[in-house]
Motif scaffolding. Structure first.
Motif, short mmCIF file in Angstrom:
data_model
loop_
_atom_site.label_atom_id
_atom_site.label_comp_id
_atom_site.label_asym_id
_atom_site.label_seq_id
_atom_site.Cartn_x
_atom_site.Cartn_y
_atom_site.Cartn_z
N ARG A 1 0.85 -1.19 0.00
CA ARG A 1 0.00 0.00 0.00
C ARG A 1 0.88 1.24 0.00
O ARG A 1 1.97 1.24 0.56
CB ARG A 1 -0.88 0.04 1.26
N HIS A 2 0.36 2.28 -0.64
CA HIS A 2 1.07 3.56 -0.64
C HIS A 2 0.14 4.59 -0.03
O HIS A 2 -0.98 4.79 -0.51
CB HIS A 2 1.46 3.95 -2.07
N LEU A 3 0.54 5.20 1.05
CA LEU A 3 -0.30 6.19 1.71
C LEU A 3 0.34 7.55 1.60
O LEU A 3 1.57 7.67 1.69
CB LEU A 3 -0.49 5.84 3.19
N VAL A 4 -0.49 8.56 1.41
CA VAL A 4 -0.01 9.94 1.40
C VAL A 4 -0.73 10.67 2.52
O VAL A 4 -1.96 10.76 2.53
CB VAL A 4 -0.31 10.62 0.04
N ILE A 5 0.05 11.15 3.49
CA ILE A 5 -0.54 11.74 4.68
C ILE A 5 -0.15 13.21 4.77
O ILE A 5 1.04 13.54 4.72
CB ILE A 5 -0.05 10.97 5.93
N GLU A 6 -1.15 14.06 4.85
CA GLU A 6 -0.86 15.47 5.03
C GLU A 6 -0.96 15.79 6.51
O GLU A 6 -1.95 15.48 7.16
CB GLU A 6 -1.83 16.32 4.21
N THR A 7 0.11 16.38 7.03
CA THR A 7 0.14 16.61 8.47
C THR A 7 0.88 17.91 8.76
O THR A 7 1.77 18.31 8.00
CB THR A 7 0.80 15.42 9.20
N ALA A 8 0.52 18.54 9.87
CA ALA A 8 1.23 19.74 10.31
C ALA A 8 2.35 19.31 11.25
O ALA A 8 2.16 18.40 12.07
CB ALA A 8 0.26 20.68 11.02
N ALA A 9 3.51 19.97 11.12
CA ALA A 9 4.64 19.64 11.99
C ALA A 9 5.59 20.83 12.01
O ALA A 9 5.54 21.70 11.13
CB ALA A 9 5.36 18.39 11.49
N ALA A 10 6.48 20.84 13.01
CA ALA A 10 7.42 21.96 13.14
C ALA A 10 8.41 21.96 11.99
O ALA A 10 8.77 22.99 11.45
CB ALA A 10 8.15 21.87 14.48
N ASP A 11 8.86 20.76 11.61
CA ASP A 11 9.78 20.64 10.48
C ASP A 11 9.63 19.25 9.86
O ASP A 11 8.87 18.43 10.34
CB ASP A 11 11.23 20.93 10.90
N ALA A 12 10.41 19.01 8.79
CA ALA A 12 10.29 17.75 8.06
C ALA A 12 10.61 16.55 8.95
O ALA A 12 9.96 15.50 8.88
CB ALA A 12 11.20 17.77 6.83
N ALA A 13 11.62 16.71 9.79
CA ALA A 13 12.02 15.58 10.65
C ALA A 13 10.89 15.22 11.61
O ALA A 13 10.60 14.04 11.85
CB ALA A 13 13.30 15.93 11.41
N ALA A 14 10.22 16.24 12.15
CA ALA A 14 9.12 15.99 13.08
C ALA A 14 7.94 15.33 12.36
O ALA A 14 7.28 14.44 12.91
CB ALA A 14 8.68 17.30 13.74
N ALA A 15 7.71 15.74 11.11
CA ALA A 15 6.63 15.13 10.33
C ALA A 15 6.92 13.65 10.11
O ALA A 15 6.04 12.79 10.25
CB ALA A 15 6.48 15.84 8.98
N GLU A 16 8.17 13.33 9.80
CA GLU A 16 8.54 11.93 9.56
C GLU A 16 8.42 11.12 10.84
O GLU A 16 7.88 10.00 10.83
CB GLU A 16 9.97 11.86 9.01
N THR A 17 8.88 11.67 11.94
CA THR A 17 8.78 10.96 13.23
C THR A 17 7.33 10.64 13.56
O THR A 17 6.99 9.54 14.00
CB THR A 17 9.39 11.83 14.36
#
Lengths: 85, 230
Positions: free
Chosen positions: A43-59
């Protein structure tokens, strides 16, 4: 907070029987794509999320995978990309 | 003894499970909506078959987060009997109440057919009236019933006698041909360590009357009734 679009690949764990992947591989062989080895359907999921920076979004998405998006018994996941939107 | 059957959006065997409680056993049985936080004093919980949440993401993956599942976990942790049937088994595995996971059938086809299973363990609330080696015939109806678990956990599951049912042939042997969905070690059902939670892919609630082809499912419900009365 910024917005990020995080892509995740979820695939059957290596070594587990993947009948769907095998059926696709067999079909490709029938079509003449003899060079094809193993195929895995995930499966391939695309998740839109708010985060302080890219690293936080990935975590954050890694935690989502561990808790819901992937089954820890049967599936592996990898973050395919983190894009600021 | 009061049975509570959890209805998730997409459950379709909840009425059969209510029938098992009320008509077969003559006990009170109610449906519990998945959004409820109240088990309404039920002594036994059934997670029924169906396609909860359309099997979105993975079978059982989203249902396990339904509000009522928190109460079901509390009930199970204090030793209350719980059975997960088919989609209910998938939900119980996703919730971590039982070891393992259910994957796409090895042959890719949805299988709707009677199967024979062998009772491997009678030290559960749901098989107490069975004898080891007893053969039961019940229908299966699933696309994702291939029991899978990692090697270390499989060793524990087999070593600690957590396998409750195996797919077998007419002679009672766990052959490859009898293993219709390709489950590891022909596993059709497992239990938790304390034996109050059992999950299986076959449908005991669809095998309650010889008119329907088999009454072999009754013994599971009779077992839990006897266990709670004991």
């Amino acid at each position: 907070m910024k917005s990020f679009r995080v892509s995740v690949h979820i695939v059957p764990r290596k070594g587990l029987l993947d009948p769907q992947g095998k059926a696709v591989a067999d079909a490709l062989h029938t079509l003449g794509f003899g060079a094809v080895g193993d195929v895995h359907v995930g499966r391939h999921l695309v998740i839109e999320t708010a985060a302080a920076d890219a690293a936080a979004a990935e975590t954050s998405v890694r935690e989502m995978c561990a808790r819901l998006l992937a089954n820890p018994v049967t599936e592996d996941y990898e973050i395919a990309g983190v894009i600021a939107v | 003894m009061k049975f509570g059957i959890v209805s998730f959006p997409g459950s379709n065997c909840d009425d059969d499970a209510v029938f098992a409680a009320t008509e077969t056993l003559g006990q009170p049985g109610v449906k519990l909506w998945h959004k409820s936080h109240d088990l309404e004093g039920c002594d036994v919980i059934v997670l029924p078959g169906g396609f909860s949440y359309g099997d979105y993401l993975r079978a059982g993956a989203i249902a396990r987060f339904s509000p009522i599942m928190r109460e079901v976990a509390v009930h199970a942790n204090r030793g209350g009997p719980v059975i997960g049937i088919c989609n209910g088994f998938q939900i119980a595995c996703e919730a971590g109440m039982l070891p393992g996971a259910l994957m796409r059938n090895a042959g890719l086809q949805f299988l709707s057919m009677p199967v024979t299973i062998r009772v491997e363990n009678t030290d559960t609330r749901w098989t107490a009236l069975c004898h080891e080696g007893q053969r039961l015939t019940m229908p299966i109806a699933h696309g994702e019933g291939r029991y899978t678990v990692d090697a270390a956990t499989l060793e524990r599951v087999e070593g600690e006698g957590l396998v409750v049912f195996r797919y077998v042939d007419a002679k009672g042997e766990p052959t490859e041909a009898a293993n219709v969905n390709g489950s590891l070690d022909n596993i059709a059902g497992v239990r938790n360590a304390s034996g109050n939670v059992v999950g299986l892919m076959p449908h005991p609630e669809r095998a309650l009357d010889p008119l329907l082809g088999s009454a072999d499912g009754r013994v599971l419900f009779e077992s839990v009734l006897a266990a709670v009365h004991a």
